[in-house]
Design an enzyme around this catalytic site. Structure first.
Site, PDB file in Angstrom:
ATOM      1  N   PHE A 124       0.866  -1.186   0.000  1.00 11.45           N
ATOM      2  CA  PHE A 124       0.000   0.000   0.000  1.00 11.45           C
ATOM      3  C   PHE A 124       0.900   1.233   0.000  1.00 11.45           C
ATOM      4  O   PHE A 124       1.662   1.439   0.938  1.00 11.45           O
ATOM      5  CB  PHE A 124      -0.815  -0.106   1.291  1.00 11.45           C
ATOM      6  CG  PHE A 124      -1.709   1.012   1.693  1.00 11.45           C
ATOM      7  CD1 PHE A 124      -3.016   1.073   1.243  1.00 11.45           C
ATOM      8  CD2 PHE A 124      -1.285   1.975   2.608  1.00 11.45           C
ATOM      9  CE1 PHE A 124      -3.880   2.070   1.687  1.00 11.45           C
ATOM     10  CE2 PHE A 124      -2.147   2.968   3.053  1.00 11.45           C
ATOM     11  CZ  PHE A 124      -3.442   3.017   2.593  1.00 11.45           C
ATOM     12  N   LEU A 126       1.122   4.998   0.097  1.00 14.62           N
ATOM     13  CA  LEU A 126       0.564   6.327   0.329  1.00 14.62           C
ATOM     14  C   LEU A 126       1.688   7.320   0.633  1.00 14.62           C
ATOM     15  O   LEU A 126       1.788   8.380   0.014  1.00 14.62           O
ATOM     16  CB  LEU A 126      -0.414   6.257   1.514  1.00 14.62           C
ATOM     17  CG  LEU A 126      -0.964   7.571   2.042  1.00 14.62           C
ATOM     18  CD1 LEU A 126      -1.881   8.207   1.018  1.00 14.62           C
ATOM     19  CD2 LEU A 126      -1.746   7.338   3.336  1.00 14.62           C
ATOM     20  N   GLU A 128       4.995   9.473   0.951  1.00 14.46           N
ATOM     21  CA  GLU A 128       5.993   9.915  -0.028  1.00 14.46           C
ATOM     22  C   GLU A 128       7.155  10.571   0.710  1.00 14.46           C
ATOM     23  O   GLU A 128       7.028  10.906   1.892  1.00 14.46           O
ATOM     24  CB  GLU A 128       5.336  10.910  -0.990  1.00 14.46           C
ATOM     25  CG  GLU A 128       4.175  10.278  -1.747  1.00 14.46           C
ATOM     26  CD  GLU A 128       3.743  11.062  -2.964  1.00 14.46           C
ATOM     27  OE1 GLU A 128       4.216  12.205  -3.159  1.00 14.46           O
ATOM     28  OE2 GLU A 128       2.921  10.506  -3.727  1.00 14.46           O
ATOM     29  N   ARG A 272      15.007 -15.191  38.118  1.00 10.52           N
ATOM     30  CA  ARG A 272      16.148 -14.306  38.384  1.00 10.52           C
ATOM     31  C   ARG A 272      16.190 -13.926  39.865  1.00 10.52           C
ATOM     32  O   ARG A 272      15.192 -13.463  40.424  1.00 10.52           O
ATOM     33  CB  ARG A 272      16.003 -13.030  37.540  1.00 10.52           C
ATOM     34  CG  ARG A 272      17.107 -12.026  37.735  1.00 10.52           C
ATOM     35  CD  ARG A 272      18.399 -12.530  37.149  1.00 10.52           C
ATOM     36  NE  ARG A 272      19.446 -11.528  37.205  1.00 10.52           N
ATOM     37  CZ  ARG A 272      20.688 -11.758  36.825  1.00 10.52           C
ATOM     38  NH1 ARG A 272      21.056 -12.956  36.382  1.00 10.52           N
ATOM     39  NH2 ARG A 272      21.581 -10.802  36.890  1.00 10.52           N
ATOM     40  N   GLN A 340      13.571  -3.037  31.540  1.00  9.36           N
ATOM     41  CA  GLN A 340      14.131  -2.661  32.857  1.00  9.36           C
ATOM     42  C   GLN A 340      14.129  -3.868  33.806  1.00  9.36           C
ATOM     43  O   GLN A 340      15.101  -4.120  34.511  1.00  9.36           O
ATOM     44  CB  GLN A 340      13.292  -1.507  33.447  1.00  9.36           C
ATOM     45  CG  GLN A 340      13.901  -0.872  34.673  1.00  9.36           C
ATOM     46  CD  GLN A 340      15.183  -0.113  34.349  1.00  9.36           C
ATOM     47  OE1 GLN A 340      15.463   0.171  33.194  1.00  9.36           O
ATOM     48  NE2 GLN A 340      15.978   0.163  35.366  1.00  9.36           N
ATOM     49  N   GLY A 343      16.923  -6.131  33.365  1.00  7.52           N
ATOM     50  CA  GLY A 343      18.250  -5.585  33.661  1.00  7.52           C
ATOM     51  C   GLY A 343      19.141  -5.638  32.425  1.00  7.52           C
ATOM     52  O   GLY A 343      18.682  -5.371  31.310  1.00  7.52           O
ATOM     53  N   GLU A 367       0.721   4.220  10.109  1.00  9.18           N
ATOM     54  CA  GLU A 367      -0.751   4.337   9.938  1.00  9.18           C
ATOM     55  C   GLU A 367      -1.315   5.501  10.753  1.00  9.18           C
ATOM     56  O   GLU A 367      -2.382   5.391  11.359  1.00  9.18           O
ATOM     57  CB  GLU A 367      -1.436   3.001  10.235  1.00  9.18           C
ATOM     58  CG  GLU A 367      -0.927   1.946   9.269  1.00  9.18           C
ATOM     59  CD  GLU A 367      -1.783   0.721   9.132  1.00  9.18           C
ATOM     60  OE1 GLU A 367      -3.006   0.817   9.304  1.00  9.18           O
ATOM     61  OE2 GLU A 367      -1.210  -0.341   8.835  1.00  9.18           O
ATOM     62  N   GLU A 371       0.199  11.945  17.125  1.00  8.12           N
ATOM     63  CA  GLU A 371      -0.320  13.320  17.021  1.00  8.12           C
ATOM     64  C   GLU A 371      -1.553  13.334  16.096  1.00  8.12           C
ATOM     65  O   GLU A 371      -2.549  14.003  16.384  1.00  8.12           O
ATOM     66  CB  GLU A 371       0.761  14.263  16.454  1.00  8.12           C
ATOM     67  CG  GLU A 371       1.921  14.546  17.403  1.00  8.12           C
ATOM     68  CD  GLU A 371       2.908  13.382  17.513  1.00  8.12           C
ATOM     69  OE1 GLU A 371       2.897  12.482  16.653  1.00  8.12           O
ATOM     70  OE2 GLU A 371       3.696  13.377  18.483  1.00  8.12           O
TER      71      GLU A 371
HETATM   72  C1  LIG Z   1       8.481   0.628   9.191  1.00  9.97           C
HETATM   73  C2  LIG Z   1       7.491   1.501   8.500  1.00  9.97           C
HETATM   74  C3  LIG Z   1       6.534   0.937   7.672  1.00  9.97           C
HETATM   75  C4  LIG Z   1       5.639   1.758   6.970  1.00  9.97           C
HETATM   76  N1  LIG Z   1       4.767   1.188   6.084  1.00  9.97           N
HETATM   77  C5  LIG Z   1       4.031   1.998   5.268  1.00  9.97           C
HETATM   78  C6  LIG Z   1       3.245   1.444   4.195  1.00  9.97           C
HETATM   79  O1  LIG Z   1       3.183   0.221   4.001  1.00  9.97           O
HETATM   80  N2  LIG Z   1       2.567   2.303   3.399  1.00  9.97           N
HETATM   81  C7  LIG Z   1       2.608   3.659   3.561  1.00  9.97           C
HETATM   82  O2  LIG Z   1       1.977   4.376   2.792  1.00  9.97           O
HETATM   83  N3  LIG Z   1       3.321   4.223   4.581  1.00  9.97           N
HETATM   84  C8  LIG Z   1       4.051   3.416   5.415  1.00  9.97           C
HETATM   85  N4  LIG Z   1       4.813   3.957   6.423  1.00  9.97           N
HETATM   86  C9  LIG Z   1       4.831   5.405   6.577  1.00  9.97           C
HETATM   87  C10 LIG Z   1       4.111   5.890   7.839  1.00  9.97           C
HETATM   88  O3  LIG Z   1       2.728   5.689   7.735  1.00  9.97           O
HETATM   89  C11 LIG Z   1       4.514   7.367   8.010  1.00  9.97           C
HETATM   90  O4  LIG Z   1       5.869   7.369   8.416  1.00  9.97           O
HETATM   91  C12 LIG Z   1       3.654   8.095   9.004  1.00  9.97           C
HETATM   92  O5  LIG Z   1       2.351   8.252   8.523  1.00  9.97           O
HETATM   93  C13 LIG Z   1       4.221   9.496   9.321  1.00  9.97           C
HETATM   94  O6  LIG Z   1       4.544  10.194   8.161  1.00  9.97           O
HETATM   95  P1  LIG Z   1       5.990  10.851   8.029  1.00  9.97           P
HETATM   96  O7  LIG Z   1       7.001   9.832   8.378  1.00  9.97           O
HETATM   97  O8  LIG Z   1       6.094  11.476   6.692  1.00  9.97           O
HETATM   98  O9  LIG Z   1       6.035  11.972   9.135  1.00  9.97           O
HETATM   99  P2  LIG Z   1       5.534  13.510   8.962  1.00  9.97           P
HETATM  100  O10 LIG Z   1       4.182  13.537   8.363  1.00  9.97           O
HETATM  101  O11 LIG Z   1       6.613  14.271   8.284  1.00  9.97           O
HETATM  102  O12 LIG Z   1       5.457  13.954  10.476  1.00  9.97           O
HETATM  103  C14 LIG Z   1       6.601  14.339  11.228  1.00  9.97           C
HETATM  104  C15 LIG Z   1       6.146  14.697  12.638  1.00  9.97           C
HETATM  105  O13 LIG Z   1       5.254  15.822  12.596  1.00  9.97           O
HETATM  106  C16 LIG Z   1       4.046  15.470  13.263  1.00  9.97           C
HETATM  107  N5  LIG Z   1       2.919  16.136  12.596  1.00  9.97           N
HETATM  108  C17 LIG Z   1       2.622  16.143  11.273  1.00  9.97           C
HETATM  109  N6  LIG Z   1       1.508  16.857  11.057  1.00  9.97           N
HETATM  110  C18 LIG Z   1       1.091  17.316  12.263  1.00  9.97           C
HETATM  111  C19 LIG Z   1      -0.004  18.117  12.698  1.00  9.97           C
HETATM  112  N7  LIG Z   1      -0.915  18.585  11.831  1.00  9.97           N
HETATM  113  N8  LIG Z   1      -0.115  18.398  14.018  1.00  9.97           N
HETATM  114  C20 LIG Z   1       0.791  17.910  14.902  1.00  9.97           C
HETATM  115  N9  LIG Z   1       1.842  17.155  14.552  1.00  9.97           N
HETATM  116  C21 LIG Z   1       1.986  16.851  13.250  1.00  9.97           C
HETATM  117  C22 LIG Z   1       3.936  13.961  13.146  1.00  9.97           C
HETATM  118  O14 LIG Z   1       3.073  13.430  14.141  1.00  9.97           O
HETATM  119  C23 LIG Z   1       5.396  13.552  13.337  1.00  9.97           C
HETATM  120  O15 LIG Z   1       5.697  13.545  14.702  1.00  9.97           O
HETATM  121  C24 LIG Z   1       5.674   3.157   7.159  1.00  9.97           C
HETATM  122  C25 LIG Z   1       6.614   3.721   8.025  1.00  9.97           C
HETATM  123  C26 LIG Z   1       7.530   2.925   8.666  1.00  9.97           C
HETATM  124  C27 LIG Z   1       8.579   3.573   9.534  1.00  9.97           C
END
Ligand SMILES: Cc1cc2nc3c(=O)[nH]c(=O)nc-3n(C[C@H](O)[C@H](O)[C@H](O)COP(=O)(O)OP(=O)(O)OC[C@H]3O[C@@H](n4cnc5c(N)ncnc54)[C@H](O)[C@@H]3O)c2cc1C
Length: 384
Positions: A124, A126, A128, A272, A340, A343, A367, A371
């Site tokens: 999936f 989504l 970028e 332990r 923790q 240990g 997902e 936040e």
């Molecule tokens: C191991 C792994 C597997 C994944 N698998 C998939 C997958 O299969 N398909 C897919 O599409 N994606 C996948 N993802 C992506 C994942 O869903 C995103 O990393 C996640 O949604 C956050 O997007 P970002 O990393 O771009 O963070 P950003 O959107 O850049 O956010 C950065 C920070 O800003 C905060 N933030 C952003 N907007 C706001 C707001 N309006 N108010 C307050 N805080 C905010 C966020 O909470 C975060 O702390 C995966 C990620 C990882 C690490």
């Protein structure tokens, strides 16, 4: 009537998956994790058990169960290991589900039987490089050229996108501009191996190290117009609804991880010794374990409540967000407490709690970050 007991079918499934996780996953998963290797043999066993087809009708090769059945299985897997749980979650609730929910009859016939069998995996796409939280900020484009979409762009962090079993990724792409000037975002199926679609680098991750995560690139990648999932312009709404469901599944993984921490600690604190006594005789340790059990229990109830609303056909967006938030917090807190309690051994790879600690963090990010869950909950209360 409020009844939190599982049906006979769900209980039987829980027992089967629990036995499988303990007897077949637990002994070997640490090695896969350290080698950062996808566990094909375990995934094949899960496929044989029908786990990839759990919530899909038998006409598509599924098991005819429901979404809650998937969550019960995920909880039991994550109690032992989160990488295999994440692989199943992404394959079913993110890979196959968009086609099942929104695909054409032809797309369902073409893709679902293999995805349900677990012989093929879907992904999936989504997120970028420019951001994941703002799902509407998609920059990948798909331009219509005769009978084809021509796709250009890239996707980040895509689970299950680079395995030998991966057959497709459904992506969001901008397919035009709506009359109000906003982006028209659509969902398109891109089969693996399509020219112009490259599965780029495999990430080196903090956790989920036996799951598969890659960056994807699309350069003049052409797929038939028939690969559009549902109507053009519905992609954003489709992906958001898939994520609402997916949050219940992620919450089940968090509940399982939180309970797995309790399981590990119960064994360890009896064996332990410190200062001449098993550490479980110290009240400070007992209270830590009691708090861990409370958090695991609360996480489970939160995802049961969300799943119950979903299966009753009621709106469940808020409950799914609450479940994910409660459960990811429980996983983080329990894995920290368990490490923790262990240990120095908690910091060693030979015990699962260190793996749980590393795996818990992503539950607060994937997902929808914590936040974003708070934003959704506040919005549902009329704030924001
Ligand atoms: C191991 C792994 C597997 C994944 N698998 C998939 C997958 O299969 N398909 C897919 O599409 N994606 C996948 N993802 C992506 C994942 O869903 C995103 O990393 C996640 O949604 C956050 O997007 P970002 O990393 O771009 O963070 P950003 O959107 O850049 O956010 C950065 C920070 O800003 C905060 N933030 C952003 N907007 C706001 C707001 N309006 N108010 C307050 N805080 C905010 C966020 O909470 C975060 O702390 C995966 C990620 C990882 C690490």
């Amino acid at each position: 009537m409020i009844d939190f007991r599982l049906s006979e079918e769900h209980e039987a499934l829980r027992r089967t998956v629990r036995d499988f996780a303990r007897s077949e996953i637990a002994p070997v998963i640490g090695g896969y994790y350290e080698r950062e290797e996808f566990p094909y043999e375990l995934i094949a066993r899960m496929a044989e058990m029908g786990l990839f087809g759990l919530p899909f009708p038998e006409e598509f090769g599924g098991m005819g169960g429901d979404y809650f059945a998937l969550c019960v299985a995920l909880e039991e897997l994550a109690r032992v290991d989160s990488s295999v749980a994440a692989t199943l979650e992404a394959a079913v609730s993110l890979g196959a589900m968009p086609i099942f929910r929104f695909g054409t009859p032809e797309q369902k016939r073409r893709w679902l039987p293999e995805l349900c069998s677990g012989e093929a995996l879907g992904a999936f796409g989504l997120t970028e490089p420019g951001g994941g939280s703002d799902a509407g900020a998609t920059r990948t484009t798909a331009k219509r050229d005769g009978g084809e979409w021509v796709i250009n762009g890239s996707k980040s962090f895509i689970t299950n996108s680079g395995t030998k079993l991966t057959q497709l990724v459904t992506i969001t792409a901008v397919t035009g501009t709506k009359p109000d000037g906003t982006k028209e975002i659509s969902t398109i199926i891109v089969p693996s191996g399509t020219p112009g679609f490259t599965v780029a680098r495999k990430y080196s991750k903090v956790g989920w190290n036996a799951s598969d995560t890659h960056e994807l690139s699309f350069v003049d990648c052409r797929v038939p117009v028939a690969n559009l999932v549902g109507e053009a312009g519905r992609g954003y709404a489709q992906f958001l609804s898939i994520l609402d469901e997916g949050r219940i599944a992620i919450a089940a993984i968090g509940a399982g991880l939180a309970q797995g921490c309790v399981d590990e600690c119960l064994r360890y604190v009896r064996e332990r010794e410190a200062f001449g006594h098993p550490i479980g005789e110290y009240q400070a340790i007992q209270f830590k374990i009691a708090d861990m059990e409370v958090r695991a229990h609360s996480a489970r109830l939160a995802y049961y409540a969300a799943a119950s609303k979903m299966s009753g056909g009621e709106p469940f967006k808020k409950e799914a967000a609450i479940a994910k938030l409660v459960s990811s917090d429980a996983a983080m807190d329990n894995s920290r407490a368990a490490t923790q309690i262990f240990g120095g051994y908690g910091f060693m790879n030979e015990f699962p709690v260190g793996r749980f600690y590393r795996d818990a963090k992503i539950l607060e990010i994937g997902e929808g970050t914590s936040e974003i869950q708070r934003l959704l909950i506040a919005r549902s209360l009329g704030v924001g």
